[in-house]
Design a protein around this motif. Structure first.
Motif, PDB file in Angstrom:
ATOM      1  N   LYS A 161       0.338  -1.248  -0.429  1.00 38.11           N
ATOM      2  CA  LYS A 161      -0.004   0.151  -0.039  1.00 38.11           C
ATOM      3  C   LYS A 161       0.652   1.294  -0.048  1.00 38.11           C
ATOM      4  O   LYS A 161       0.381   1.898  -0.659  1.00 38.11           O
ATOM      5  CB  LYS A 161      -1.660   0.058   1.742  1.00 38.11           C
ATOM      6  CG  LYS A 161      -2.350   1.289   1.398  1.00 38.11           C
ATOM      7  CD  LYS A 161      -2.983   0.432   2.438  1.00 38.11           C
ATOM      8  CE  LYS A 161      -4.383   2.114   2.024  1.00 38.11           C
ATOM      9  NZ  LYS A 161      -5.594   1.386   3.181  1.00 38.11           N
ATOM     10  N   TYR A 162       1.965   1.350   0.694  1.00 34.92           N
ATOM     11  CA  TYR A 162       2.392   2.758   0.983  1.00 34.92           C
ATOM     12  C   TYR A 162       3.963   2.031   0.198  1.00 34.92           C
ATOM     13  O   TYR A 162       4.854   3.478   0.515  1.00 34.92           O
ATOM     14  CB  TYR A 162       2.725   2.909   2.674  1.00 34.92           C
ATOM     15  CG  TYR A 162       1.046   3.027   2.746  1.00 34.92           C
ATOM     16  CD1 TYR A 162       0.324   4.731   2.412  1.00 34.92           C
ATOM     17  CD2 TYR A 162       0.475   2.023   4.158  1.00 34.92           C
ATOM     18  CE1 TYR A 162      -0.596   4.982   2.920  1.00 34.92           C
ATOM     19  CE2 TYR A 162      -0.698   2.230   4.514  1.00 34.92           C
ATOM     20  CZ  TYR A 162      -1.411   3.265   4.329  1.00 34.92           C
ATOM     21  OH  TYR A 162      -2.643   4.331   4.322  1.00 34.92           O
ATOM     22  N   GLN A 178      -2.420   7.450   6.842  1.00 30.96           N
ATOM     23  CA  GLN A 178      -3.752   7.076   7.046  1.00 30.96           C
ATOM     24  C   GLN A 178      -4.696   8.355   6.336  1.00 30.96           C
ATOM     25  O   GLN A 178      -5.475   8.806   5.527  1.00 30.96           O
ATOM     26  CB  GLN A 178      -4.312   6.466   7.489  1.00 30.96           C
ATOM     27  CG  GLN A 178      -3.894   5.349   7.676  1.00 30.96           C
ATOM     28  CD  GLN A 178      -4.633   4.572   9.198  1.00 30.96           C
ATOM     29  OE1 GLN A 178      -4.741   5.053  10.082  1.00 30.96           O
ATOM     30  NE2 GLN A 178      -3.775   2.635   9.176  1.00 30.96           N
ATOM     31  N   GLU A 181      -4.607   9.860   3.142  1.00 28.62           N
ATOM     32  CA  GLU A 181      -5.170   9.202   1.878  1.00 28.62           C
ATOM     33  C   GLU A 181      -6.393   9.563   1.970  1.00 28.62           C
ATOM     34  O   GLU A 181      -7.103   9.351   1.145  1.00 28.62           O
ATOM     35  CB  GLU A 181      -4.947   7.312   2.598  1.00 28.62           C
ATOM     36  CG  GLU A 181      -5.384   6.373   1.764  1.00 28.62           C
ATOM     37  CD  GLU A 181      -5.347   5.288   1.784  1.00 28.62           C
ATOM     38  OE1 GLU A 181      -5.498   4.320   0.845  1.00 28.62           O
ATOM     39  OE2 GLU A 181      -5.137   4.929   2.858  1.00 28.62           O
ATOM     40  N   LYS A 184      -6.888  12.860   0.063  1.00 41.03           N
ATOM     41  CA  LYS A 184      -6.162  12.202  -1.699  1.00 41.03           C
ATOM     42  C   LYS A 184      -7.346  11.667  -1.784  1.00 41.03           C
ATOM     43  O   LYS A 184      -8.640  12.167  -3.102  1.00 41.03           O
ATOM     44  CB  LYS A 184      -5.519  10.938  -1.782  1.00 41.03           C
ATOM     45  CG  LYS A 184      -3.883  11.873  -1.546  1.00 41.03           C
ATOM     46  CD  LYS A 184      -2.456  10.741  -1.913  1.00 41.03           C
ATOM     47  CE  LYS A 184      -1.590  10.962  -2.275  1.00 41.03           C
ATOM     48  NZ  LYS A 184      -0.279  10.260  -2.601  1.00 41.03           N
ATOM     49  N   TYR A 299      -2.747   2.772  -4.892  1.00 39.88           N
ATOM     50  CA  TYR A 299      -3.346   3.975  -4.763  1.00 39.88           C
ATOM     51  C   TYR A 299      -5.049   3.286  -4.014  1.00 39.88           C
ATOM     52  O   TYR A 299      -5.796   3.488  -2.938  1.00 39.88           O
ATOM     53  CB  TYR A 299      -3.900   5.353  -5.515  1.00 39.88           C
ATOM     54  CG  TYR A 299      -5.381   6.602  -5.248  1.00 39.88           C
ATOM     55  CD1 TYR A 299      -4.849   7.283  -3.920  1.00 39.88           C
ATOM     56  CD2 TYR A 299      -6.391   6.413  -5.881  1.00 39.88           C
ATOM     57  CE1 TYR A 299      -5.458   8.226  -3.682  1.00 39.88           C
ATOM     58  CE2 TYR A 299      -7.283   6.591  -5.501  1.00 39.88           C
ATOM     59  CZ  TYR A 299      -6.436   8.269  -4.131  1.00 39.88           C
ATOM     60  OH  TYR A 299      -7.935   8.610  -3.988  1.00 39.88           O
TER      61      TYR A 299
END
Length: 422
Positions: A161-162, A178, A181, A184, A299
């Motif tokens: 994920k990252y 988080q 995210e 976004k 993403y």
């Protein structure tokens, strides 16, 4: 629960969940056995043994993996990239490979791809103890051990994920990621998803015309992550092409509103494979090798293909389950909204009332029973079309065989040669 060394002695009392602790000075008890008190260096230094005490003060990733399992090999490539970036940035991070390979040759071959440390293949005692200690139920698995003794079990998910941004894997860092995210996703638009400073267009199927991304604004758009080498992708793509045409035709018949499109995001291994595979598709595509593809996969947390992400006319994510919805509802899934799915579920409930409670299927010798999520059913993989399903299914109560109701091919149990497509 307690932390035990490889001889069964209690090293440190542990509590369940995030409060589990390992004291870093106990790495020797955790990673050594009576027959082995060292780790193997990377194959770049094949003869060097590393003292376990060298790990103290570092963030450690215990990496449970095996060469024979494709998801491990896929994740391994990503982990190597992340590891090398972190090391080049001077980050205090180390990985220790805990092998589940079937023989020494496979272990050595797999280890050649790894720039980090390994527990010796012969040290079965330590490997078994670590699998038991951390309750490893599947691979790949990456357990993060912090210098302060805290443990994080979902290292694989965080790396996917990252990437490098996940380091140092602390609670504070993950909360920060988080928050970013969420921000976004709240500000998400189709334009900022599909463009970058050097490109504001997509390719059409001829690969000769550039289509402005802005031409998709106001449409429902599917982001299709796929690749020619992937067998499930090869099976799903023709179905998606058919559904795509049916949705487009239906929209035209209802007034000419061209409100749906798909964008192909290639996972192909080379340009020629991309061109060959894309030639089977009638929709738009991002250029092959475009960095935006990898960024979008991260993403949207894409961990397997084929994957179909649905973006609504407002540029916000409608669902990440586009593939499953296509399999369940075909073209009727459009526009994939919660309201439409609720309507389809009600229709399915009504249709199920007209289906026989039991029936025979040409692909299975036992009688099948109609089940739903409320009476023994649930998410499943259809044994006829190999696609995921949920809701109603015909299930063999004896062996668990399940098929979509639409995939049932009835057969007279007295005459197994007579098959009729439902």
């Amino acid at each position: 629960m307690g932390l035990y060394d490889n001889t069964g002695n209690l090293v440190e009392a542990l509590t369940d969940g995030d409060s589990q602790k390992i004291i870093s000075s106990k790495f020797s008890s955790l990673l050594a056995s009576k027959d082995s008190d060292y780790l193997l260096s990377s194959t770049a230094e094949p003869d060097r043994q590393v003292e376990i005490s060298d790990l103290e003060g570092k963030v450690i990733g215990l990496y449970f993996s095996a060469n024979w399992y494709p998801p491990c090999r896929n994740f391994n490539n990503l982990l190597v990239s992340v590891y090398e970036q972190l090391k080049s940035n001077g980050c205090n991070f180390e990985v220790v490979f805990v092998s589940s390979d079937e023989d020494l040759g496979a272990f050595n071959g797999y280890r050649e791809t790894m720039p980090w440390l390994s527990i010796p293949y012969s040290d079965l005692e330590t490997k078994k103890a670590l699998n038991r200690q951390f309750d490893v139920e599947g691979i790949p698995c990456l357990i993060i051990l912090q210098p302060d003794g805290s443990i994080l079990h979902d290292g694989v998910e965080l790396i996917y994920k990252y990437g490098v941004e996940a380091f140092p894997f602390t609670k504070e860092k993950l909360e920060e990621l988080q928050r970013k995210e969420r921000m976004k996703h709240e500000s998400q638009t189709l334009t900022n998803l599909l463009t970058n400073p050097g490109r504001d267009y997509l390719l059409d199927p001829t690969l000769t015309r550039k289509v402005p991304v802005d031409s998709l604004i106001g449409k429902t758009v599917g982001l299709y992550f796929s690749a020619q080498w992937c067998v499930p992708c090869a099976n799903f793509t023709p179905k998606l092409v058919s559904i795509y045409h049916k949705i487009k035709q239906s929209l035209e018949e209802k007034g000419g509103n061209d409100g749906f499109d798909i964008v192909f995001l290639s996972y192909d291994r080379d340009q020629s494979s991309f061109v060959s595979y894309y030639s089977t598709m009638p929709w738009l595509a991002l250029p092959f090798g475009e960095p935006t593809i990898r960024n979008l996969a991260k993403y949207f947390d894409v961990q397997g293909i084929p994957c179909l992400i649905i973006i609504g006319p407002d540029g916000k994510t409608v669902t990440k389950q586009g593939r499953n919805l296509i399999n369940l509802y075909q073209e009727n899934a459009y526009p994939f909204t919660d309201a439409k799915l609720e309507l389809l579920e009600k229709e399915m409930e009504e249709e199920a009332k007209r289906l026989p409670r039991t029936d025979y299927h040409a692909g299975h010798r036992h009688e099948l029973t109609l089940v739903s999520e409320g009476n023994g059913g649930g998410p499943f993989i259809c044994c006829d079309c190999d696609e995921q399903g949920s809701g109603w299914a015909y299930q063999c109560l004896g062996c668990g065989y399940e098929v979509h109701p639409r995939c049932m091919r009835a057969v007279d149990p007295e005459n197994t040669g007579s098959v009729e497509d439902r």
